[in-house]
Design an enzyme around this catalytic site. Sequence first.
Site, PDB file in Angstrom:
ATOM      1  N   SER A 121       0.977  -1.109   0.170  1.00  0.00           N
ATOM      2  CA  SER A 121       0.078   0.016  -0.152  1.00  0.00           C
ATOM      3  C   SER A 121       0.545   1.310  -0.012  1.00  0.00           C
ATOM      4  CB  SER A 121      -1.043  -0.063   1.326  1.00  0.00           C
ATOM      5  OG  SER A 121      -1.187   1.233   1.371  1.00  0.00           O
ATOM      6  N   SER A 122       0.341   2.356  -0.510  1.00  0.00           N
ATOM      7  CA  SER A 122       1.160   3.442  -0.576  1.00  0.00           C
ATOM      8  C   SER A 122       1.181   4.033   0.953  1.00  0.00           C
ATOM      9  CB  SER A 122       0.581   4.636  -1.535  1.00  0.00           C
ATOM     10  OG  SER A 122      -0.822   4.757  -1.213  1.00  0.00           O
ATOM     11  N   CYS A 123       0.583   3.872   1.909  1.00  0.00           N
ATOM     12  CA  CYS A 123       0.737   4.233   3.039  1.00  0.00           C
ATOM     13  C   CYS A 123       1.937   3.822   3.836  1.00  0.00           C
ATOM     14  CB  CYS A 123      -0.496   3.689   4.050  1.00  0.00           C
ATOM     15  SG  CYS A 123      -0.215   2.015   4.443  1.00  0.00           S
ATOM     16  N   TYR A 150      -0.418  -0.606  10.299  1.00  0.00           N
ATOM     17  CA  TYR A 150      -0.815  -1.156   9.154  1.00  0.00           C
ATOM     18  C   TYR A 150       0.443  -0.802   8.388  1.00  0.00           C
ATOM     19  CZ  TYR A 150      -2.851  -2.197   4.664  1.00  0.00           C
ATOM     20  OH  TYR A 150      -3.049  -2.717   3.440  1.00  0.00           O
ATOM     21  N   LYS A 154       3.295  -3.732   6.226  1.00  0.00           N
ATOM     22  CA  LYS A 154       3.444  -3.834   4.958  1.00  0.00           C
ATOM     23  C   LYS A 154       5.046  -3.437   4.382  1.00  0.00           C
ATOM     24  CE  LYS A 154      -0.390  -4.856   3.389  1.00  0.00           C
ATOM     25  NZ  LYS A 154      -0.643  -6.006   2.854  1.00  0.00           N
ATOM     26  N   HIS A 193     -12.839   2.499   3.108  1.00  0.00           N
ATOM     27  CA  HIS A 193     -11.716   3.566   2.679  1.00  0.00           C
ATOM     28  C   HIS A 193     -12.717   4.701   2.293  1.00  0.00           C
ATOM     29  CE1 HIS A 193      -8.889   0.209   2.969  1.00  0.00           C
ATOM     30  NE2 HIS A 193      -8.060   1.443   3.124  1.00  0.00           N
TER      31      HIS A 193
END
Length: 326
Positions: A121-123, A150, A154, A193
């Site tokens: 994920s881009s987070c 989270y 990742k 989301h």
Amino acid sequence: MTSAPADASDGDPLDREAAFYIAGHRGLAGSALWRRLEAAGFRRLVGRTSAELDLRDRDAVFAFFHETRPRYVALAAARVGGILANSTAPVDFLSDNLRIQTNVMDAARATRVERLLFLGSSCIYPRLATQPIREDALLTGPLEPTNDAYAIAKIAGILQVQAVRRQDGLPWISAMPTNLYGPGDNFSPTRSHVLPALIRRYDEAVRDGRESVRNWGTGAPRREFLHVDDMADACLHLLEHYDGPSQVNVGTGVDATVEEIAGLVAELVGYTGRTEWDTAKPDGTPQKRLDVSLLSSTGWSPRIGFREGLASTIRWYREHVGDVRR
């Protein structure tokens, strides 16, 4: 597949007759991967629901891999959620995702899975990363506090892929998509989301005849969105054309404010009332726009425009409103 430069634009096609396991094949990303691989001619797709195989159960995961012996794996299974879910249950997001990733990758190593794609994920990137965000921004600054647990999970997955490449020489890769949307999304009021939450909220306002809709935050943060079918196409492309240690950003490179996105959702669902903003609620990261130069260098680009994709997602939601994930 032999080792190739990080921006390799040619590679060997995957064997369409080989067993290909999609972990999380019922989720938003996993179901799109299944559709794309099926359309590409893969004949031995393997999937298990969470009721059939709990990926947090290490012994069960190892037994499954020894039984099915997949040649390829797409690791799309994860515990996911929006700001509310991430900020109120960080232990669950950290623990569940670490166990899922570690179990699947350890079992894949034990059975010498040839090609694995880890979906992140881009987070993972710092909260205030320079925009657009390049892959080398990883681990260069503090994370967004509302989803740091989270993100850490990742990041651990990316590092495990890189470690497997170094230690075992297996050509595993990681793909980091921007915010995804499309058919099969989670429209829960508490776990969704931003985009599915907006779709549900404005569609309900139309059906209920409400005069106003209240959204979280200020509407100022900028977000980038990618249709999940484009994501799946990019993943297959990377599996066949990319072999490098760096995670690859997967997105469009184009963003908009949440307020602009909410306005487009309202227009497409036919809502004509007021939109209010609850500024006491968190905004999250101010901006997350990915630099997609590495992905573009491999010869891939998105095909589904945002307005087109959003309209089709709204149609899908309305057709499945009684049985969507909530």
